[in-house]
Design an enzyme around this catalytic site. Sequence first.
Site, short mmCIF file in Angstrom:
data_model
loop_
_atom_site.label_atom_id
_atom_site.label_comp_id
_atom_site.label_asym_id
_atom_site.label_seq_id
_atom_site.Cartn_x
_atom_site.Cartn_y
_atom_site.Cartn_z
N SER A 1 0.81 -1.23 0.00
CA SER A 1 0.00 0.00 0.00
C SER A 1 0.84 1.27 0.00
O SER A 1 0.34 2.32 -0.40
CB SER A 1 -0.95 0.01 1.19
OG SER A 1 -1.93 -0.99 1.02
N ASP B 1 -0.65 4.72 8.92
CA ASP B 1 -0.55 3.62 7.95
C ASP B 1 -0.29 4.19 6.54
O ASP B 1 -0.49 5.37 6.28
CB ASP B 1 -1.85 2.81 7.99
CG ASP B 1 -1.69 1.41 7.43
OD1 ASP B 1 -0.55 0.99 7.16
OD2 ASP B 1 -2.71 0.71 7.27
N THR C 1 -1.54 4.24 3.42
CA THR C 1 -2.43 4.96 2.50
C THR C 1 -2.64 6.41 2.91
O THR C 1 -2.51 7.31 2.08
CB THR C 1 -3.76 4.19 2.36
OG1 THR C 1 -3.46 2.86 1.90
CG2 THR C 1 -4.69 4.86 1.38
N ASP D 1 -9.04 -4.53 3.28
CA ASP D 1 -7.75 -5.20 3.06
C ASP D 1 -7.26 -5.92 4.32
O ASP D 1 -6.84 -7.08 4.27
CB ASP D 1 -6.71 -4.17 2.62
CG ASP D 1 -5.29 -4.72 2.67
OD1 ASP D 1 -4.98 -5.59 1.84
OD2 ASP D 1 -4.51 -4.29 3.53
N HIS E 1 -6.58 -9.99 4.66
CA HIS E 1 -5.29 -10.63 4.99
C HIS E 1 -5.49 -11.81 5.94
O HIS E 1 -4.82 -12.82 5.81
CB HIS E 1 -4.34 -9.62 5.64
CG HIS E 1 -3.58 -8.78 4.66
ND1 HIS E 1 -2.60 -9.31 3.85
CD2 HIS E 1 -3.64 -7.47 4.36
CE1 HIS E 1 -2.10 -8.34 3.10
NE2 HIS E 1 -2.71 -7.22 3.38
N ASP F 1 -6.21 0.21 -3.93
CA ASP F 1 -4.81 0.34 -4.32
C ASP F 1 -4.23 -1.00 -4.77
O ASP F 1 -3.17 -1.05 -5.38
CB ASP F 1 -3.97 0.97 -3.21
CG ASP F 1 -4.07 0.24 -1.89
OD1 ASP F 1 -5.01 -0.56 -1.72
OD2 ASP F 1 -3.22 0.48 -1.03
N HIS F 2 -4.92 -2.08 -4.50
CA HIS F 2 -4.50 -3.41 -4.95
C HIS F 2 -5.61 -4.38 -4.60
O HIS F 2 -6.54 -4.04 -3.86
CB HIS F 2 -3.20 -3.85 -4.29
CG HIS F 2 -3.32 -3.85 -2.80
ND1 HIS F 2 -4.02 -4.83 -2.13
CD2 HIS F 2 -2.89 -2.98 -1.87
CE1 HIS F 2 -4.00 -4.55 -0.84
NE2 HIS F 2 -3.33 -3.44 -0.66
ZN LIG Z 1 -2.82 -5.35 2.53
#
Ligand SMILES: [Zn+2]
Length: 482
Positions: A48, A107, A109, A266, A270, A311-312
Amino acid sequence: MTTNMISAARLIAHKTVNGRYQSRLQMDQFPVLGHQMTHSIDSFITDSANSATALYSGHKSTVNALGVYRDSSPSPFDDPRFESIAEIFQRLTRGGVGIVSTAFIADATPAAFTAHTSDRGQYGPVVDSFLNGATNYTWVNWTGPDVLFGGGAEQFLPGRTSYRGQDYYKLFAGKGYNVVLNNTALSSTPNNAKTLGIFSTSNLPVWLDRNVYKRNLNRGNSPDGKKANATDVPGLKQMTLKAIDILNARHRKEGWFLMSEAASIDKQMHTLDYDRALGDLLELDDTVKNTFAKLKQLGSDKETLVLVTADHGHGFDVAGSVDTKYLNAQTTDRRKRDSIGTYQESGLSQYVIPGAPQDTSSLQFSEGAAFPANWDPRYTLFSAVGANPDHRENYQVHKDGPRTPAVNSTAKDDDYIVNYKDAVTGFLVNGTLPVDNSQGVHSLTDVPVFAQGPCQELFGGVYNNIDIFFNMAACLGLARTT
Ligand SMILES: [Zn+2]
């Protein structure tokens, strides 16, 4: 967020009207859809820090890097820097900037707007950069965000985890910020002042625990450092709508830029906690819907570009459904797998109330959004990611808090094995990742970009993540030198 997670949300939100499938997701109603590729400069898979840097600056960089090209020296602070869109926007227009996240605010982002370091783990310096910017670069004219909302009190309370041990609540207040530490204070704080809102230590609790399994709000995570439980915590929607009110009140004339991150989609993905990821995805959708209503109310809807993207992705997908009653009743792993139904045996979503009327207002959905009325139905989604540690699956919501799919086999080594307690009634799913992985990982999948508003036409088709920066910059009129 991934395309397939949105499909799962759509599946849960589905209604069939006159034999036709109908979705209620706000994201499905954007006029323009694009896809962005997320790979980094030197690896297939982004993190990220790297992807936020690409989205905000138009520069592809490397994993863990924020706003810099990483050089070969060990120092995390001497790498060549470049500006983010927030820095450029503020420097050129003196417009407003808002940064909102459900993660701890240092974090990657949120950090990538103001931090310039090859190591995203420099959390204390990241928080200092929100307030003071890149202090030794005179060409950066950063005066701080108008709005900074999220978790991560550790970097604000004076002590070991804040930059140089300083009290950042005090330092922000000293620069004119109102400081709020809970949802009640957030909703009543005036709109005309810069505002810092920190609502817990670490990441904010997720939607599912804030709204359904509230006994999990027992984390001793209050943002004042007194280790009480943070229970009066805003969600993404409350933070985002308040941010818009403040930005609109302070910068109606010059305009404003707001990034609002549903970070736990996200984070929960995970740990293979698909229910918690889904709750936060639906909260994001509800936030988008209410953002449009807010913009309309303020008379800003025609002049505001709204982009929704990720972002992914994660390699997540749904391949059927699971009869959890049957699964729980079996005693061997091989028989438990017979609970999975594919193709015509997959059936349809049971997360809505069977036979309920089509009008969503009568369902137990939060404020009309398409949240499941029942998070623990007999038939659940057969979900998986493509890369995972050893774990067990029972395909049921984890009522006692976020998942821990794998645990360290010894006190010393990074050698993760299945956590039996995580899904006692489930069956073993062998890991595919190296055994030092305790969680799932990001994947290469393109992620969707939903666009509505001025310049929306720039965001259709397939392109690279850096193109989002160039399109936003073009739309904001930033391609100028003064
Ligand atoms: Zn992640």
